[in-house]
Scaffold this motif. Structure first.
Motif, PDB file in Angstrom:
ATOM      1  N   THR A  92      -0.757  14.866  26.761  1.00 21.02           N
ATOM      2  CA  THR A  92      -1.792  15.883  26.540  1.00 21.02           C
ATOM      3  C   THR A  92      -1.182  17.255  26.297  1.00 21.02           C
ATOM      4  O   THR A  92      -1.552  17.952  25.347  1.00 21.02           O
ATOM      5  CB  THR A  92      -2.737  15.953  27.755  1.00 21.02           C
ATOM      6  OG1 THR A  92      -3.356  14.678  27.938  1.00 21.02           O
ATOM      7  CG2 THR A  92      -3.806  17.005  27.548  1.00 21.02           C
ATOM      8  N   GLY A 149       0.432  17.373  22.907  1.00 25.31           N
ATOM      9  CA  GLY A 149      -0.542  17.457  21.824  1.00 25.31           C
ATOM     10  C   GLY A 149      -1.144  18.837  21.685  1.00 25.31           C
ATOM     11  O   GLY A 149      -1.323  19.341  20.574  1.00 25.31           O
ATOM     12  N   SER A 160      -9.301  21.814  21.675  1.00 22.73           N
ATOM     13  CA  SER A 160      -8.655  20.532  21.376  1.00 22.73           C
ATOM     14  C   SER A 160      -8.202  19.796  22.635  1.00 22.73           C
ATOM     15  O   SER A 160      -7.837  18.619  22.568  1.00 22.73           O
ATOM     16  CB  SER A 160      -7.439  20.757  20.459  1.00 22.73           C
ATOM     17  OG  SER A 160      -6.484  21.598  21.077  1.00 22.73           O
ATOM     18  N   ALA A 203     -10.147  16.343  23.514  1.00 22.92           N
ATOM     19  CA  ALA A 203      -9.872  15.221  22.608  1.00 22.92           C
ATOM     20  C   ALA A 203      -8.462  14.691  22.809  1.00 22.92           C
ATOM     21  O   ALA A 203      -8.240  13.468  22.825  1.00 22.92           O
ATOM     22  CB  ALA A 203     -10.082  15.662  21.161  1.00 22.92           C
ATOM     23  N   VAL A 204      -7.492  15.596  22.950  1.00 21.37           N
ATOM     24  CA  VAL A 204      -6.105  15.162  23.148  1.00 21.37           C
ATOM     25  C   VAL A 204      -5.962  14.445  24.483  1.00 21.37           C
ATOM     26  O   VAL A 204      -5.264  13.433  24.605  1.00 21.37           O
ATOM     27  CB  VAL A 204      -5.146  16.370  23.067  1.00 21.37           C
ATOM     28  CG1 VAL A 204      -3.710  15.939  23.347  1.00 21.37           C
ATOM     29  CG2 VAL A 204      -5.230  17.023  21.695  1.00 21.37           C
ATOM     30  N   VAL A 260      -7.186  10.856  24.142  1.00 23.06           N
ATOM     31  CA  VAL A 260      -6.214   9.997  23.456  1.00 23.06           C
ATOM     32  C   VAL A 260      -5.055   9.646  24.371  1.00 23.06           C
ATOM     33  O   VAL A 260      -4.652   8.479  24.482  1.00 23.06           O
ATOM     34  CB  VAL A 260      -5.699  10.689  22.179  1.00 23.06           C
ATOM     35  CG1 VAL A 260      -4.535   9.914  21.569  1.00 23.06           C
ATOM     36  CG2 VAL A 260      -6.817  10.807  21.157  1.00 23.06           C
ATOM     37  N   MET A 295      -6.570   7.461  16.734  1.00 18.97           N
ATOM     38  CA  MET A 295      -6.348   8.791  16.175  1.00 18.97           C
ATOM     39  C   MET A 295      -7.331   9.133  15.061  1.00 18.97           C
ATOM     40  O   MET A 295      -7.749  10.285  14.926  1.00 18.97           O
ATOM     41  CB  MET A 295      -4.903   8.934  15.691  1.00 18.97           C
ATOM     42  CG  MET A 295      -4.550   8.062  14.499  1.00 18.97           C
ATOM     43  SD  MET A 295      -2.907   8.430  13.823  1.00 18.97           S
ATOM     44  CE  MET A 295      -1.825   7.964  15.170  1.00 18.97           C
ATOM     45  N   ASP A 317     -10.817  10.020  16.739  1.00 15.18           N
ATOM     46  CA  ASP A 317     -10.762  11.271  17.505  1.00 15.18           C
ATOM     47  C   ASP A 317     -10.522  12.470  16.608  1.00 15.18           C
ATOM     48  O   ASP A 317     -11.038  13.565  16.871  1.00 15.18           O
ATOM     49  CB  ASP A 317      -9.678  11.176  18.581  1.00 15.18           C
ATOM     50  CG  ASP A 317     -10.140  10.412  19.807  1.00 15.18           C
ATOM     51  OD1 ASP A 317     -10.975  10.940  20.547  1.00 15.18           O
ATOM     52  OD2 ASP A 317      -9.707   9.269  20.001  1.00 15.18           O
ATOM     53  N   SER A 318      -9.734  12.289  15.541  1.00 17.08           N
ATOM     54  CA  SER A 318      -9.545  13.386  14.583  1.00 17.08           C
ATOM     55  C   SER A 318     -10.865  13.719  13.900  1.00 17.08           C
ATOM     56  O   SER A 318     -11.197  14.896  13.700  1.00 17.08           O
ATOM     57  CB  SER A 318      -8.490  13.000  13.547  1.00 17.08           C
ATOM     58  OG  SER A 318      -7.228  12.837  14.148  1.00 17.08           O
ATOM     59  N   SER A 373      -6.446  18.480  14.856  1.00 16.05           N
ATOM     60  CA  SER A 373      -6.191  17.100  14.431  1.00 16.05           C
ATOM     61  C   SER A 373      -4.693  16.795  14.417  1.00 16.05           C
ATOM     62  O   SER A 373      -4.285  15.671  14.742  1.00 16.05           O
ATOM     63  CB  SER A 373      -6.793  16.865  13.044  1.00 16.05           C
ATOM     64  OG  SER A 373      -8.206  17.008  13.089  1.00 16.05           O
ATOM     65  N   ILE A 381      -3.865  15.884  17.903  1.00 16.33           N
ATOM     66  CA  ILE A 381      -4.306  14.533  18.259  1.00 16.33           C
ATOM     67  C   ILE A 381      -3.375  13.483  17.668  1.00 16.33           C
ATOM     68  O   ILE A 381      -2.911  12.564  18.361  1.00 16.33           O
ATOM     69  CB  ILE A 381      -5.748  14.297  17.780  1.00 16.33           C
ATOM     70  CG1 ILE A 381      -6.717  15.125  18.619  1.00 16.33           C
ATOM     71  CG2 ILE A 381      -6.119  12.823  17.858  1.00 16.33           C
ATOM     72  CD1 ILE A 381      -8.147  15.036  18.157  1.00 16.33           C
TER      73      ILE A 381
END
Length: 382
Positions: free
Chosen positions: A206, A209, A260, A263-264, A267, A302, A305-306, A351, A354
């Motif tokens: 995390t 990212g 971000s 989201a990161v 993932v 990816m 999530d992107s 993105s 991510i």
């Protein structure tokens, strides 16, 4: 659970949180420079008891002001009924009805009171909506949902009581955001995974990212000339910079990192959990095989999530896009405008974070999971 395990799982974290709480209380003792003189002016609550003059038109629109009677429930005028006005604007005022709870802007000097309706009172609804969400999260997610709710609350409190004071004191917004991301990620991942390798992997992925997203945004800024000084509310921010020393230029990139983070984090934790499960089910896999398996999992994640992050930033700019379309602005004007450039920078940079967090998280997983049996047994399992 024996005493040693309990101390490792909860004792040390509780002690660290106590120290953190003391530091936060100390941090929020700072004195802010007064930008607006609000002496004698307060926002108070009241209830509309009568509409004395309405401004509702036959077509359903409102023109001019309403004249209403309000019973004050807070402030120095609590218990009194007074006549006040409510503007028909979209930003201030409210379409008052009898029984509506409102927020009243009042200035009291002696026996004279100047008042106006600021907005409908939404405080209870906001808190109730948030409470219902947290309740649903806990009911559906069980213990993990409860841990996720605790992490969410901690993140929100860190932004309010750590990020804002540190930025106001003049520290770099970028570095403060990285600190907040590391801190909130550690706490959230610890709540979810405990003191395990999975938590360590997810935290590392995390943070990597988020930093990658910040680096990508910095490169985009250097090449295109889009900076934190190109935002729409720069005039107000300049006043803040001149009075308190806030580094206004870094706020744009700071906000990108915070946007971000979620989201990161999703993932990184998903990949860490998947690889941990693969390793448990197939301990004979080599490092290369485990890496390939993790990348296959990461590639499936990816793209979605992107898209999520890109659509989130696009959704935030939808009003601007509709206006650009309605005015039929030339393509070169649109693509080179600051607002469009900022939206594109935020979406693409996030993105980047991510996408590139996937191989970083997979590599960390392989490094920590694919150990010799003796070394592996010595570490707590997820």
């Amino acid at each position: 659970m024996n005493t040693k395990k309990w101390l490792l799982r909860w004792g040390l974290p509780i002690l660290l949180l106590a120290v953190f709480a003391v530091a936060v209380v100390y941090l929020n003792q700072l004195e802010k420079v007064r930008l607006v003189n609000r002496t004698g002016q307060t926002f108070e609550k009241g209830v509309v008891t009568e509409i004395l003059r309405d401004n509702l038109q036959p077509d359903g629109s409102r023109v001019g002001e309403q004249l209403v009677r309000v019973r004050m429930t807070t402030g120095v005028l609590a218990g009194q009924e007074l006549e006040t006005t409510s503007a028909s604007g979209y930003l201030f005022g409210a379409g008052c009805t009898v029984g509506m709870k409102v927020v009243v802007l009042q200035s009291v000097a002696g026996d004279t009171a100047i008042t106006s309706i600021y907005s409908q009172d939404r405080e209870f609804v906001i808190y109730a909506f948030a409470a219902v969400y947290l309740l649903v999260l806990c009911l559906v997610g069980g213990r993990q949902g409860l841990k996720g709710a605790m992490g969410l609350v901690f993140t929100f409190l860190c932004i309010l009581f750590v990020y804002l004071p540190l930025v106001y004191m003049g520290l770099s917004p970028f570095l403060v955001t990285v600190l907040i991301c590391v801190l909130t990620t550690l706490v959230t991942m610890y709540f979810i995974g405990g003191p395990t390798r999975k938590t360590l992997v997810a935290t590392g992925g995390t943070v990597a990212g988020v930093i990658i997203a910040g680096v990508a945004a910095s490169v985009f800024s250097a090449v295109t000339g889009i900076t934190g000084w190109n935002v729409s509310d720069i005039e107000s921010l300049l006043t803040l910079a001149n009075t308190s020393g806030v580094q206004v230029g870094g706020l744009l990139f700071s906000g990108l990192l915070i946007s971000s983070l979620g989201a990161v984090m999703d993932v990184a934790m998903s990949i860490a959990s998947a690889i941990a499960e693969i390793r448990d089910q197939s301990p004979e896999l080599t490092r290369l095989q485990l890496f390939k398996a993790g990348m296959r999992v990461g590639r499936d994640m990816m793209s979605t999530d992107s898209n999520t992050l890109m659509l989130a930033f696009a959704g935030g700019s939808i009003s601007m896009l509709v206006l650009d379309y309605a005015y039929s602005l030339p393509y070169l004007q649109i693509i080179n405008s600051n607002n469009i450039g900022i939206a594109i920078m935020q979406g693409l940079s996030g993105s980047f974070g991510i996408v590139l967090s996937v191989p970083v998280t997979v590599a960390l997983s392989v490094l920590l999971y694919a150990r010799r049996p003796a070394a592996q047994a010595a570490l707590p399992r997820p």
